[in-house]
Enzyme design. Structure first.
Site, PDB file in Angstrom:
ATOM      1  N   GLU A 145      48.926  59.367  82.045  1.00  0.00           N
ATOM      2  CA  GLU A 145      49.284  59.971  80.769  1.00  0.00           C
ATOM      3  C   GLU A 145      48.414  61.173  80.435  1.00  0.00           C
ATOM      4  O   GLU A 145      48.895  62.190  79.950  1.00  0.00           O
ATOM      5  CB  GLU A 145      49.194  58.932  79.646  1.00  0.00           C
ATOM      6  CG  GLU A 145      50.279  57.850  79.720  1.00  0.00           C
ATOM      7  CD  GLU A 145      50.064  56.815  80.815  1.00  0.00           C
ATOM      8  OE1 GLU A 145      48.932  56.718  81.336  1.00  0.00           O
ATOM      9  OE2 GLU A 145      51.028  56.104  81.148  1.00  0.00           O
ATOM     10  N   HIS A 199      53.738  47.239  73.447  1.00  0.00           N
ATOM     11  CA  HIS A 199      55.030  47.930  73.479  1.00  0.00           C
ATOM     12  C   HIS A 199      55.644  47.992  72.086  1.00  0.00           C
ATOM     13  O   HIS A 199      56.848  48.041  71.943  1.00  0.00           O
ATOM     14  CB  HIS A 199      55.995  47.235  74.448  1.00  0.00           C
ATOM     15  CG  HIS A 199      55.533  47.244  75.872  1.00  0.00           C
ATOM     16  ND1 HIS A 199      54.716  46.281  76.391  1.00  0.00           N
ATOM     17  CD2 HIS A 199      55.757  48.128  76.868  1.00  0.00           C
ATOM     18  CE1 HIS A 199      54.468  46.556  77.665  1.00  0.00           C
ATOM     19  NE2 HIS A 199      55.085  47.666  77.978  1.00  0.00           N
TER      20      HIS A 199
END
Lengths: 390, 389
Positions: free
Chosen positions: B123, B193
């Site tokens: 990322e 999540h």
């Protein structure tokens, strides 16, 4: 070397008492140990190599078989429960990679340390977690190994630091654990696992540097199952020689589908670490049968034929089974007894995991801070207060 | 009302089962399983959606429309951008195959693998790379697979992207950068999540943070983010990817940033939210009218940074009461900023203390999600409390 077998493996063999009972009649007819030719490891910056001829006793073979079967069946059961919506959320299965967990565990001690990512069910079991507790964690029940609060990705037990959700984030932690081992001078080491996908994260390279600089007793293990989520290794990595990517850290590329290869390489790596030479890197070439997680059918970026070929030609359990049978180290009936026993254990665990109550609502706020007496936690609005204890 | 949501979800599911056979998407099935509405057993009932989706009216000012769900409207926006802007590139984890939530389906085949490509799982690298591409003139659209995974890139966003223009005296900037990330609760996403990290970024001058409430808004706002000359973070409520279906214009159009929208006018309480929570508050507003005779003004903030102070304050001057609601934990959430500003601006108009109804100050829980969510009942209670103050 053989004295190094972890106590867990012994415990598992004791669990399979029924199997032993069956074999008593003909015990003397079986070969008690045999020598096997295993695949040579590729080396990076190493003068010596792990042996290519290894001895496995009948007892060890049966233990490995039992553990690998348990992991396989547990994962298949989890798959089933997920499809029934009894397990929810994220769930990453380990079937296909069993030889890695069992081989590593066979060459380290239970007092050594281990940390991995989110594909953690197998290691939770080999580190001493019970199938019952693992299954109950998957279903989010009170009897789960993390009290039902973590779910699939978050499982922990003694000397097993999880169970970590963020790709690659566990690797620096593993080096920290290794530093503590070195500092305390107890001759323990840390096995730090990550996947081929995580191998491209920046923090892995930061960790290589620190571990090498400070000569930490850490075995970095890249479980290369060929796909980082839906992207194959060739499409994600400039170099797929993961065992060389530590550059200044010696490395081994190992057949991760053969429990004996993994065991021998880990034994070699552990000796390297314990002798004070610093970190070592192992790439285990393995394969996952399931998709990345439960919602990935696993066939859009690889063919069914590819999966079928791995299953038929290099399945870790079949490989071990063939060795046991072809060397007269065990009988088909005996292995069947183990299978039945494993299946029963899994069924009982699944039964428990579906009937055990969910954790009480108080648990929502507990274990956020270390505190005594309880602190108050803000609820959905600033004046709603809940108690948090740890 | 609840039946409407079920209908949408079932509709989405049936399409999904046709589509996923070869598509392989962890997000797709995540959604497929999320707001399961069967009332047969307790376990399943627990996972019913906590909101009723209310679609926007069919827009007339932007030409032809098509029925799209949220992920299709995102795809449509990206499609428009790739076709009109030859410098636009899209990259992220697994986006070449369509991404885990199917937002980039078909774009690689249409525009080529040099414009829509997969990155490794890194990322920090993705965002840093995006800043570089943007500063050199490309329209860089980066996807972070889940907002929960954006933290390795936090340094690049906060220290590199946000400050580039300032620290170079306006010589360089990465205004062409847009970062997309699925955001918010999804029914069973657990710790990693489900998070809503908008408040972390709201503390960072130099970037814009935008969150849409549905497909029509998503497309217009995303296109605004892409053309905006500042780095933007665009959070997409992942629970709405399939559950939200609306008529969305096929052609490109923009919806201005930093402008909140009054979805419903009212006189007694101002309700402010963004993303999924808008739909919770719209239901709460109906409940308040029906059960208490209280008239609520519902405002979708849409842009978190820089936010539309004027619209909110004007409303509070009129109503005298404010409730702000978000899924992220209450302490230090963006509701705190709104509350503080409104208190300063509208102190003498306030009839009751400002209410924040948010997530608990705990990590996002696994099985306790239904308790954690600031649902309609909690918001309704807060309104009662304000009215009776």
């Amino acid at each position: 070397m053989l004295t190094n077998i972890s106590s867990l493996l012994r415990a598992c063999a004791q669990k399979s008492g029924a199997a032993a009972a069956v074999s008593v009649r003909s015990y003397s007819d079986f070969t008690t140990q045999a020598t096997f030719e295993i695949k040579k490891c590729d080396l990076h910056k190493l003068d010596e190599a792990p042996a290519t001829e290894v001895v496995m006793t009948r007892e060890e073979g049966l233990k490995y078989y039992h553990i690998m079967q348990t992991i396989r069946r547990m994962e298949l059961k989890a798959d089933q429960l997920y499809k029934q919506k009894i397990i929810r959320g994220f769930c990453h299965l380990y079937d296909g990679q069993e030889a890695c967990a069992v081989g590593i565990e066979a060459s380290i001690n239970m007092s050594d340390h281990l940390i991995t990512a989110y594909r953690a069910h197998g290691y939770t079991y080999t580190r001493g977690g019970t199938v019952k507790k693992i299954m109950a964690e998957l279903t989010g029940r009170r009897g789960g190994i993390a009290k039902g609060k973590g779910g699939s990705m978050h499982m922990y037990c003694k000397n097993f630091y999880g169970g970590n959700g963020i790709v690659g984030a566990q690797v620096p932690l593993g080096a920290g654990v290794a530093l503590a081992c070195k500092y305390q001078g107890n001759n323990e080491l840390c096995v730090c696992l990550y996947g081929d996908g995580a191998a491209n994260q920046g923090q892995i390279f930061e960790t290589y540097n620190m571990a090498s600089l400070w000569k930490l007793p850490v075995i970095f293990i890249c479980e290369n199952n060929r796909y980082g989520m839906g992207t194959s290794v060739e499409r994600a990595a400039a170099s797929t020689d993961y065992y060389k990517r530590g550059e200044f850290i010696p490395g081994l590329r190992v057949d991760g589908m053969d429990v004996l290869c993994v065991r021998e390489a880990t034994r070699f790596a552990a000796e390297h670490c314990r002798s004070g030479k610093g970190p070592i890197l192992m790439e285990l070439q393995t394969y996952r049968y399931h998709g990345h997680s439960m919602s990935d059918p696993g066939i859009s970026y690889r063919t069914r034929e590819e999966i079928q070929e791995v299953r038929s030609k290099s399945d870790p359990i079949s490989l071990l089974k063939d060795r046991l049978l072809s060397n007269n180290m065990a009988s088909v009936e005996e292995l069947k007894v183990i299978d039945v026993e494993v299946r029963k254990e899994i069924e009982d665990a699944a039964q428990f995991a579906t009937t055990d109550p969910e954790p009480p609502l108080d648990e929502l706020c507990n274990h956020m801070f270390s505190n005594n007496p309880p602190v108050e936690v803000r609820g959905t609005n600033p004046w709603a207060k809940l108690k948090s204890v740890s | 009302m609840a039946a409407a949501v079920r209908f949408f979800i079932r509709g989405a599911n049936s399409r999904l089962s046709v589509g996923t056979g070869t598509s392989g998407s962890l997000g797709a099935a995540l959604l497929k399983l999320s707001p399961s509405c069967s009332s047969r057993s307790k376990t399943q009932r627990r996972h019913a959606a906590h909101f009723t989706y209310q679609p926007d009216p069919v827009p007339t000012q932007y030409g032809e429309t098509q029925k799209m769900n949220l992920f299709q409207s995102i795809t449509s926006a990206l499609d428009n951008t790739l076709s009109s802007d030859p410098t636009a590139v899209i990259f992220g984890e697994d986006v070449a195959f369509g991404g885990v939530f199917r937002c980039t389906v078909g774009l690689r085949d249409k525009y080529g693998k040099d414009r829509v490509f997969n990155t490794p799982l890194c990322e920090q690298g993705i965002v840093g790379f995006g800043i570089g591409a943007a500063v050199a003139g490309a329209t860089a659209i980066a996807e972070i697979q889940f907002a929960d995974y954006i933290f390795p890139a936090f340094d690049q966003i906060v220290n590199e992207a946000a400050k580039y223009r300032y620290r170079s005296g306006n010589l360089f900037d990465c205004g062409n950068l847009t970062i997309r990330a699925p955001w918010g609760c999804v029914g069973h996403g657990s710790l990693y999540h489900s998070q809503s990290p908008e408040a972390f970024f709201a503390h960072c001058p130099g970037i814009k943070v935008v969150i849409p409430r549905g497909p029509m808004q998503a497309k217009g706002l995303l296109l605004s983010c892409i053309t905006d000359q500042n780095p933007c973070i665009f959070f997409e409520p992942k629970i709405l990817y399939r559950a939200a279906v609306e008529q969305v214009p096929v052609e490109s159009y923009t919806i201005p940033l930093s402008e909140a929208e009054i979805l419903q006018e009212g006189s007694d309480v101002t309700l402010v939210a963004w993303g999924t929570q808008i739909h919770v508050l719209r239901e709460v507003s109906d409940m308040a009218q029906e059960k208490l005779g209280v008239s609520c003004e519902v405002i979708d903030l849409k842009t978190i940074l820089p936010w539309d102070v004027e619209t909110v304050c004007k409303s509070v001057v009129k109503t005298g009461r404010l409730l702000v609601s978000h899924e992220a934990p209450v302490t230090g959430g963006f509701a705190a900023e709104i509350s503080s500003t409104v208190q300063e601006e509208c102190f003498l108009n306030l009839e009751a203390p400002i209410s924040r109804v948010c997530g608990y100050d705990t990590p996002f829980p696994h099985i306790f999600e239904p308790f954690y969510i600031p649902d309609k009942w909690k918001c309704f209670e807060a309104i009662k409390r304000m009215i009776n103050y």
